[in-house]
Design an enzyme around this catalytic site. Structure first.
Site, PDB file in Angstrom:
ATOM      1  N   SER A 117     -46.058   2.306  28.033  1.00  0.00           N
ATOM      2  CA  SER A 117     -46.841   2.765  26.888  1.00  0.00           C
ATOM      3  C   SER A 117     -48.217   3.247  27.335  1.00  0.00           C
ATOM      4  CB  SER A 117     -46.930   1.636  25.840  1.00  0.00           C
ATOM      5  OG  SER A 117     -48.179   1.025  25.779  1.00  0.00           O
ATOM      6  N   GLY A 118     -48.930   3.905  26.411  1.00  0.00           N
ATOM      7  CA  GLY A 118     -50.335   4.259  26.620  1.00  0.00           C
ATOM      8  C   GLY A 118     -50.626   5.032  27.893  1.00  0.00           C
ATOM      9  N   ALA A 132     -46.021   1.002  32.613  1.00  0.00           N
ATOM     10  CA  ALA A 132     -45.798   2.435  32.353  1.00  0.00           C
ATOM     11  C   ALA A 132     -44.960   2.657  31.098  1.00  0.00           C
ATOM     12  CB  ALA A 132     -45.132   3.081  33.565  1.00  0.00           C
ATOM     13  N   TYR A 150     -60.676 -10.544  28.286  1.00  0.00           N
ATOM     14  CA  TYR A 150     -60.231  -9.206  28.699  1.00  0.00           C
ATOM     15  C   TYR A 150     -61.314  -8.512  29.531  1.00  0.00           C
ATOM     16  CZ  TYR A 150     -59.271  -4.197  28.442  1.00  0.00           C
ATOM     17  OH  TYR A 150     -59.073  -2.877  28.776  1.00  0.00           O
TER      18      TYR A 150
HETATM   19  P1  NDP Z   1     -51.119  -0.289  26.326  1.00  0.00           P
HETATM   20  O1  NDP Z   1     -51.029  -1.583  25.597  1.00  0.00           O
HETATM   21  O2  NDP Z   1     -50.636   0.931  25.679  1.00  0.00           O
HETATM   22  O3  NDP Z   1     -50.393  -0.415  27.731  1.00  0.00           O
HETATM   23  C1  NDP Z   1     -50.430  -1.593  28.468  1.00  0.00           C
HETATM   24  C2  NDP Z   1     -49.182  -1.704  29.307  1.00  0.00           C
HETATM   25  O4  NDP Z   1     -49.222  -2.933  30.026  1.00  0.00           O
HETATM   26  C3  NDP Z   1     -47.900  -1.720  28.485  1.00  0.00           C
HETATM   27  O5  NDP Z   1     -46.958  -0.941  29.152  1.00  0.00           O
HETATM   28  C4  NDP Z   1     -47.510  -3.174  28.499  1.00  0.00           C
HETATM   29  O6  NDP Z   1     -46.122  -3.392  28.377  1.00  0.00           O
HETATM   30  C5  NDP Z   1     -47.978  -3.546  29.894  1.00  0.00           C
HETATM   31  N1  NDP Z   1     -48.039  -4.989  30.063  1.00  0.00           N
HETATM   32  C6  NDP Z   1     -48.676  -5.900  29.330  1.00  0.00           C
HETATM   33  N2  NDP Z   1     -48.429  -7.131  29.784  1.00  0.00           N
HETATM   34  C7  NDP Z   1     -47.618  -7.008  30.847  1.00  0.00           C
HETATM   35  C8  NDP Z   1     -46.994  -7.919  31.726  1.00  0.00           C
HETATM   36  N3  NDP Z   1     -47.133  -9.226  31.589  1.00  0.00           N
HETATM   37  N4  NDP Z   1     -46.215  -7.432  32.708  1.00  0.00           N
HETATM   38  C9  NDP Z   1     -46.032  -6.114  32.843  1.00  0.00           C
HETATM   39  N5  NDP Z   1     -46.571  -5.203  32.036  1.00  0.00           N
HETATM   40  C10 NDP Z   1     -47.358  -5.645  31.042  1.00  0.00           C
HETATM   41  O7  NDP Z   1     -52.668  -0.160  26.723  1.00  0.00           O
HETATM   42  P2  NDP Z   1     -53.464   1.001  27.520  1.00  0.00           P
HETATM   43  O8  NDP Z   1     -52.560   2.071  27.924  1.00  0.00           O
HETATM   44  O9  NDP Z   1     -54.665   1.304  26.730  1.00  0.00           O
HETATM   45  O10 NDP Z   1     -53.960   0.185  28.796  1.00  0.00           O
HETATM   46  C11 NDP Z   1     -53.690   0.590  30.107  1.00  0.00           C
HETATM   47  C12 NDP Z   1     -54.860   0.280  31.001  1.00  0.00           C
HETATM   48  O11 NDP Z   1     -55.984   1.048  30.615  1.00  0.00           O
HETATM   49  C13 NDP Z   1     -55.318  -1.168  30.966  1.00  0.00           C
HETATM   50  O12 NDP Z   1     -55.617  -1.580  32.281  1.00  0.00           O
HETATM   51  C14 NDP Z   1     -56.590  -1.118  30.145  1.00  0.00           C
HETATM   52  O13 NDP Z   1     -57.459  -2.149  30.503  1.00  0.00           O
HETATM   53  C15 NDP Z   1     -57.124   0.227  30.563  1.00  0.00           C
HETATM   54  N6  NDP Z   1     -58.112   0.833  29.701  1.00  0.00           N
HETATM   55  C16 NDP Z   1     -57.777   1.208  28.423  1.00  0.00           C
HETATM   56  C17 NDP Z   1     -58.724   1.805  27.614  1.00  0.00           C
HETATM   57  C18 NDP Z   1     -58.427   2.220  26.230  1.00  0.00           C
HETATM   58  O14 NDP Z   1     -59.343   2.682  25.572  1.00  0.00           O
HETATM   59  N7  NDP Z   1     -57.202   2.084  25.741  1.00  0.00           N
HETATM   60  C19 NDP Z   1     -60.072   2.071  28.105  1.00  0.00           C
HETATM   61  C20 NDP Z   1     -60.296   1.620  29.460  1.00  0.00           C
HETATM   62  C21 NDP Z   1     -59.348   1.058  30.216  1.00  0.00           C
HETATM   63  P3  NDP Z   1     -45.368  -3.320  26.941  1.00  0.00           P
HETATM   64  O15 NDP Z   1     -45.180  -1.873  26.664  1.00  0.00           O
HETATM   65  O16 NDP Z   1     -44.105  -4.041  27.234  1.00  0.00           O
HETATM   66  O17 NDP Z   1     -46.249  -3.991  25.961  1.00  0.00           O
HETATM   67 MG1  PMR Z   2     -66.648   0.147  21.917  1.00  0.00          MG
HETATM   68  C1  PMR Z   2     -70.864   4.781  23.936  1.00  0.00           C
HETATM   69  C2  PMR Z   2     -70.222   4.136  23.189  1.00  0.00           C
HETATM   70  C3  PMR Z   2     -68.968   3.382  23.293  1.00  0.00           C
HETATM   71  C4  PMR Z   2     -67.858   3.546  24.115  1.00  0.00           C
HETATM   72  C5  PMR Z   2     -67.629   4.603  25.145  1.00  0.00           C
HETATM   73  C6  PMR Z   2     -66.946   2.485  23.806  1.00  0.00           C
HETATM   74  C7  PMR Z   2     -65.728   2.268  24.435  1.00  0.00           C
HETATM   75  N1  PMR Z   2     -67.492   1.713  22.798  1.00  0.00           N
HETATM   76  C8  PMR Z   2     -68.742   2.249  22.464  1.00  0.00           C
HETATM   77  C9  PMR Z   2     -69.626   1.776  21.515  1.00  0.00           C
HETATM   78  C10 PMR Z   2     -69.383   0.757  20.609  1.00  0.00           C
HETATM   79  N2  PMR Z   2     -68.254   0.025  20.544  1.00  0.00           N
HETATM   80  C11 PMR Z   2     -70.292   0.321  19.567  1.00  0.00           C
HETATM   81  C12 PMR Z   2     -71.646   0.884  19.307  1.00  0.00           C
HETATM   82  C13 PMR Z   2     -69.658  -0.708  18.899  1.00  0.00           C
HETATM   83  C14 PMR Z   2     -70.171  -1.531  17.763  1.00  0.00           C
HETATM   84  C15 PMR Z   2     -69.928  -0.895  16.501  1.00  0.00           C
HETATM   85  C16 PMR Z   2     -68.369  -0.878  19.530  1.00  0.00           C
HETATM   86  C17 PMR Z   2     -67.432  -1.821  19.120  1.00  0.00           C
HETATM   87  C18 PMR Z   2     -66.231  -2.043  19.786  1.00  0.00           C
HETATM   88  C19 PMR Z   2     -65.249  -3.058  19.493  1.00  0.00           C
HETATM   89  C20 PMR Z   2     -65.268  -4.062  18.403  1.00  0.00           C
HETATM   90  N3  PMR Z   2     -65.801  -1.319  20.901  1.00  0.00           N
HETATM   91  C21 PMR Z   2     -64.628  -1.852  21.296  1.00  0.00           C
HETATM   92  C22 PMR Z   2     -64.276  -2.896  20.470  1.00  0.00           C
HETATM   93  C23 PMR Z   2     -63.051  -3.416  20.947  1.00  0.00           C
HETATM   94  O1  PMR Z   2     -62.399  -4.337  20.492  1.00  0.00           O
HETATM   95  C24 PMR Z   2     -62.673  -2.664  22.205  1.00  0.00           C
HETATM   96  C25 PMR Z   2     -62.847  -3.621  23.333  1.00  0.00           C
HETATM   97  O2  PMR Z   2     -63.897  -4.083  23.643  1.00  0.00           O
HETATM   98  O3  PMR Z   2     -61.798  -3.959  23.999  1.00  0.00           O
HETATM   99  C26 PMR Z   2     -62.069  -4.861  25.070  1.00  0.00           C
HETATM  100  C27 PMR Z   2     -63.724  -1.586  22.312  1.00  0.00           C
HETATM  101  C28 PMR Z   2     -63.897  -0.525  23.198  1.00  0.00           C
HETATM  102  N4  PMR Z   2     -65.011   0.291  23.183  1.00  0.00           N
HETATM  103  C29 PMR Z   2     -64.859   1.258  24.140  1.00  0.00           C
HETATM  104  C30 PMR Z   2     -63.616   1.049  24.806  1.00  0.00           C
HETATM  105  C31 PMR Z   2     -63.077   1.881  25.928  1.00  0.00           C
HETATM  106  C32 PMR Z   2     -63.024  -0.027  24.215  1.00  0.00           C
HETATM  107  C33 PMR Z   2     -61.622  -0.447  24.565  1.00  0.00           C
HETATM  108  C34 PMR Z   2     -61.307  -1.394  25.485  1.00  0.00           C
HETATM  109  C35 PMR Z   2     -61.286  -1.266  26.974  1.00  0.00           C
HETATM  110  O4  PMR Z   2     -60.267  -0.934  27.471  1.00  0.00           O
HETATM  111  O5  PMR Z   2     -62.191  -1.591  27.678  1.00  0.00           O
END
Ligand code: NDP
Ligand code: PMR
Ligand code: LMG
Length: 395
Positions: A92-93, A90, A270
């Site tokens: 960040s993010g 909690a 991941y």
């Molecule tokens: P952030 O990096 O902003 O947040 C991640 C959090 O996890 C931070 O608070 C971090 O702590 C904490 N964390 C990492 N390692 C540990 C550990 N060993 N022990 C305790 N806490 C830890 O990323 P997001 O907010 O994006 O990610 C949150 C969730 O959302 C994840 O489960 C991610 O998979 C998911 N998610 C994110 C998406 C996105 O687009 N960002 C999309 C889909 C899912 P610290 O602040 O100390 O680094």
């Molecule tokens: Mg992705 C519908 C399109 C869509 C969505 C909703 C996501 C979400 N992404 C999409 C499309 C694409 N992405 C396409 C077309 C590409 C190629 C250009 C692309 C690439 C890409 C990369 C290199 N996308 C990424 C990455 C990452 O490094 C991120 C990742 O995979 O983390 C595991 C990511 C992501 N795309 C998303 C989401 C939500 C991520 C973030 C990671 C996650 O939390 O799952």
């Protein structure tokens, strides 16, 4: 500097390694992503998949609990006590935005379970969270001792546990070599899945004791672990294979550091960890929902392209990813909005259905989404559960 620039360019244009996925530039592809007709349709109108109507689910009465009602508040008026929710990561993010949303509602006390106490304290203050509505407790998910210590400390605090949110995660997209948790598990699966697996298994007992009307265990999933979506088809794709690496302990010594036994790939690790998260939620549901009345859910909150999750990605990616998601895929969601979505899964009285993977459409209406074949494979879920309980010392 020049070296750094060169590596930025080369990784920016890197093509997925041979044999890692079926995609190739010979196919109709973009950056190595092959488009089946199905997926093409999805990309051209991402919104389409989000247009399924949200069907509100009737609130269920928890099987065991007597409602936690404070009858003294005002005459004849029943008020619910504050809920008590643990949110991992909690600081960040998404976790921070969720904690803020819940704390500001005045209806929740948030236990922020974080590895960096000071960072969490600063983040909560900077976010303006009302200080009577949160407590920070140390938890490092990359150490099973720390997980057990957290559970002990939490129990000593004598707070009830009404909802547990497994949110924390690490993502190492550019790592060439694996790194490891205290017990020697590959870091992403070790933290995102195994740390949370032990935490939620131990805290199930506490959730079960709560007298709050709706008790919930939420494990954050993602679209990128679901190969039935375009995002889930961006290489490297999630694939747990036959779990041989996981069974071997993911230590990179006498076993592979990857669940499927393959070569280390941080982005894949991941995505695999997210598949484990979604499978674990369903296995919890199958094993415990009926007996306990606890609601088990997962969710994809939207693409929160600005969070710390991408801290280890190359600078060019961090620059282009948010506009790419905002203007091209239209999957972008702000941290604040994503926090409200997760807060809804924590507290909305209508979201009591268990075993659901929630997603949201453009207007932020929630709907029950479909998981990929692998992420909904009941047999695999059982195996992941059984292997994981051995690894964390529960079996
Ligand atoms: P952030 O990096 O902003 O947040 C991640 C959090 O996890 C931070 O608070 C971090 O702590 C904490 N964390 C990492 N390692 C540990 C550990 N060993 N022990 C305790 N806490 C830890 O990323 P997001 O907010 O994006 O990610 C949150 C969730 O959302 C994840 O489960 C991610 O998979 C998911 N998610 C994110 C998406 C996105 O687009 N960002 C999309 C889909 C899912 P610290 O602040 O100390 O680094
Ligand atoms: Mg992705 C519908 C399109 C869509 C969505 C909703 C996501 C979400 N992404 C999409 C499309 C694409 N992405 C396409 C077309 C590409 C190629 C250009 C692309 C690439 C890409 C990369 C290199 N996308 C990424 C990455 C990452 O490094 C991120 C990742 O995979 O983390 C595991 C990511 C992501 N795309 C998303 C989401 C939500 C991520 C973030 C990671 C996650 O939390 O799952
Ligand atoms: C990989 O990074 C890692 O190498 C790997 O280890 C692993 O971690 C993996 O999944 C994780 O990531 C590869 C990644 C990084 O490259 C991509 O996959 C591309 C995704 C990047 C998202 C940004 C897309 C670019 C969109 C820019 C938006 C602005 C303008 C667009 C113009 C639209 C057209 C009108 O790579 C990067 O981070 C940087 C990628 C740089 C790509 C630069 C290309 C820019 C040219 C864009 C043209 C696009 C047009 C294509 C279609 C043409 C149709 C006419």
């Amino acid at each position: 500097m020049a070296l750094q620039a060169a590596s930025v360019v080369s990784s920016a244009f890197s093509v997925p390694k041979e044999g890692k996925s079926g995609a190739s530039f010979k196919d109709s592809s973009l950056f190595g992503v092959s488009f089946s007709d199905n997926l093409k349709a999805e990309f051209s109108s991402v919104a389409l998949s989000f247009k399924r109507e949200f069907k509100p689910v009737r609130a269920q009465t928890a099987a065991t609990a007597s409602p936690a009602i404070d009858r003294g508040a005002s005459e004849g008026k029943k008020t619910l006590r504050k809920g008590s929710v643990v949110v991992t990561g909690a600081s960040s993010g998404l976790g921070l935005a969720t904690a803020k949303s819940l704390a500001e509602s005045g209806k929740w006390h948030v236990i922020m379970a974080c590895r960096d106490f000071l960072k969490a304290e600063r983040a909560a203050k900077a976010a303006g969270m009302p200080k009577e509505n949160y407590t920070i407790m140390h938890l490092d998910l990359a150490s099973l001792d720390s997980v057990r210590q957290f559970v002990d400390n939490f129990r000593r605090s004598e707070r009830p546990l009404d909802v547990l949110v497994c949110n924390a995660a690490v993502y190492q997209p550019t790592a060439k070599e694996p790194s490891f948790t205290a017990e020697g598990f590959e870091l992403s699966v070790g933290t995102n899945h195994l740390g949370h697996f032990l935490l939620s298994r131990l805290l199930l007992e506490d959730l079960n004791k709560s007298d709050y009307p709706s008790r919930r265990l939420i494990i954050v999933g993602s679209i990128t672990g679901n190969t039935n979506t375009l995002a889930g088809n961006v290489p490297p794709k999630a694939n747990l294979g036959d779990l041989r690496g996981l069974a071997g302990g993911l230590n990179g010594l006498n076993s592979s550091s990857m669940i499927d036994g393959g070569d280390f790939d941080g982005a894949k690790a991941y995505k695999d960890s997210k598949v484990c998260n979604m499978l674990t939620m369903q296995e919890f549901h199958r094993r415990y929902h009926e007996d306990t009345g606890i609601t088990f859910n997962s969710l994809y909150p939207g693409c929160i392209a600005t969070t710390g999750l991408f801290r280890e990605h190359i600078p060019l990616f961090r620059l282009l990813f948010p506009p790419f998601q905002k203007y091209i895929t239209k999957g972008y969601v702000s941290e604040e909005e994503a926090g409200k979505r997760l807060a809804q899964v924590v507290s909305d009285p209508s979201l009591t259905k268990s075993g659901v993977y929630w997603s949201w459409n453009k207007d932020s209406a929630s709907f029950e989404n479909q998981l990929s074949q692998e992420a909904s494979d009941a047999e695999k879920a059982r195996k992941v559960w059984e292997v994981s309980e051995k690894l964390v010392g529960l079996a």
